[in-house]
Design an enzyme around this catalytic site. Sequence first.
Site, mmCIF file in Angstrom:
data_model
loop_
_atom_site.group_PDB
_atom_site.id
_atom_site.type_symbol
_atom_site.label_atom_id
_atom_site.label_comp_id
_atom_site.label_asym_id
_atom_site.label_seq_id
_atom_site.Cartn_x
_atom_site.Cartn_y
_atom_site.Cartn_z
ATOM 1 N N GLU A 38 0.862 -1.179 0.000
ATOM 2 C CA GLU A 38 0.000 0.000 0.000
ATOM 3 C C GLU A 38 0.896 1.226 0.000
ATOM 4 O O GLU A 38 1.608 1.478 0.968
ATOM 5 C CB GLU A 38 -0.905 0.004 1.236
ATOM 6 C CG GLU A 38 -1.688 1.293 1.422
ATOM 7 C CD GLU A 38 -2.289 1.434 2.808
ATOM 8 O OE1 GLU A 38 -2.540 2.580 3.225
ATOM 9 O OE2 GLU A 38 -2.491 0.406 3.491
ATOM 10 N N THR A 87 -4.493 6.189 1.969
ATOM 11 C CA THR A 87 -4.882 7.566 2.294
ATOM 12 C C THR A 87 -5.728 8.158 1.167
ATOM 13 O O THR A 87 -5.537 9.305 0.756
ATOM 14 C CB THR A 87 -3.653 8.445 2.604
ATOM 15 O OG1 THR A 87 -2.734 7.705 3.422
ATOM 16 C CG2 THR A 87 -4.053 9.686 3.383
ATOM 17 N N LYS A 96 -10.435 -1.753 7.596
ATOM 18 C CA LYS A 96 -9.166 -1.412 8.239
ATOM 19 C C LYS A 96 -9.479 -0.911 9.651
ATOM 20 O O LYS A 96 -10.097 0.141 9.817
ATOM 21 C CB LYS A 96 -8.463 -0.333 7.420
ATOM 22 C CG LYS A 96 -7.291 0.340 8.106
ATOM 23 C CD LYS A 96 -6.756 1.454 7.203
ATOM 24 C CE LYS A 96 -5.743 2.313 7.927
ATOM 25 N NZ LYS A 96 -5.131 3.322 7.034
#
Length: 219
Positions: free
Chosen positions: A45, A74, A134
């Site tokens: 990621e 993000t 998450k």
Amino acid sequence: MTGARLQPGPVLTGSGLVAILRGRSGERLAAACEVLLDAGVRCLEVTMNTPGALDVVGRLTADAGAGTEIGVGTVRRPEEVDRAADAGAVFVVAPNTDEAVGRRAAERGLAWYPGALTPTEIARAWDLGAAAVKVFPAGSAGGPRYLREVRGPLDDVLLVPTGGVGVEDVPGYLQAGAVAVGMGGPLLGRALEDDAELAGLAGRARAALDAVARGRSGA
């Protein structure tokens, strides 16, 4: 729901580890990604707020073969989903849960891993179509014990704890029911800013993979 739920990628679920690359400088970003891939970490990621992130994602996805999953983290706005998809990412991760982001990810065929913490937030993210949720910041919330308690009533929800996950924590999270763990600072250290830290990244990556294996074996 935002659309048909996509399943988490087979590399994420198979390997149990997502490496999170975030830094103030992108100078060593590509090199760090290559070190991780060579060490056997196949799910990366790269965060949107790291300089040069999408350029590196584009190069990695162009060269990546089977058994590799490259995503962008993000991601907080629908237009950022589009930028990630155009770069070749196969998943997007966010620190929060935004329905518009989830909807755009579904439209672009990207797995969506939104961030949530409380049971209410986690359930909402799942109901909106998250491929997995998450759990962030998991370490501050109580670590593996917190995850185990959340999994009691929410045992159908796939959870990926991130935030302060150290190598020593990995087995506990997996045994508490996590489908995978996300590791940033404890894995990367200052590899994106310092050559000495970059040199030690392969060893840290192998230690993290060993911890996944211990967690899954029950050791």
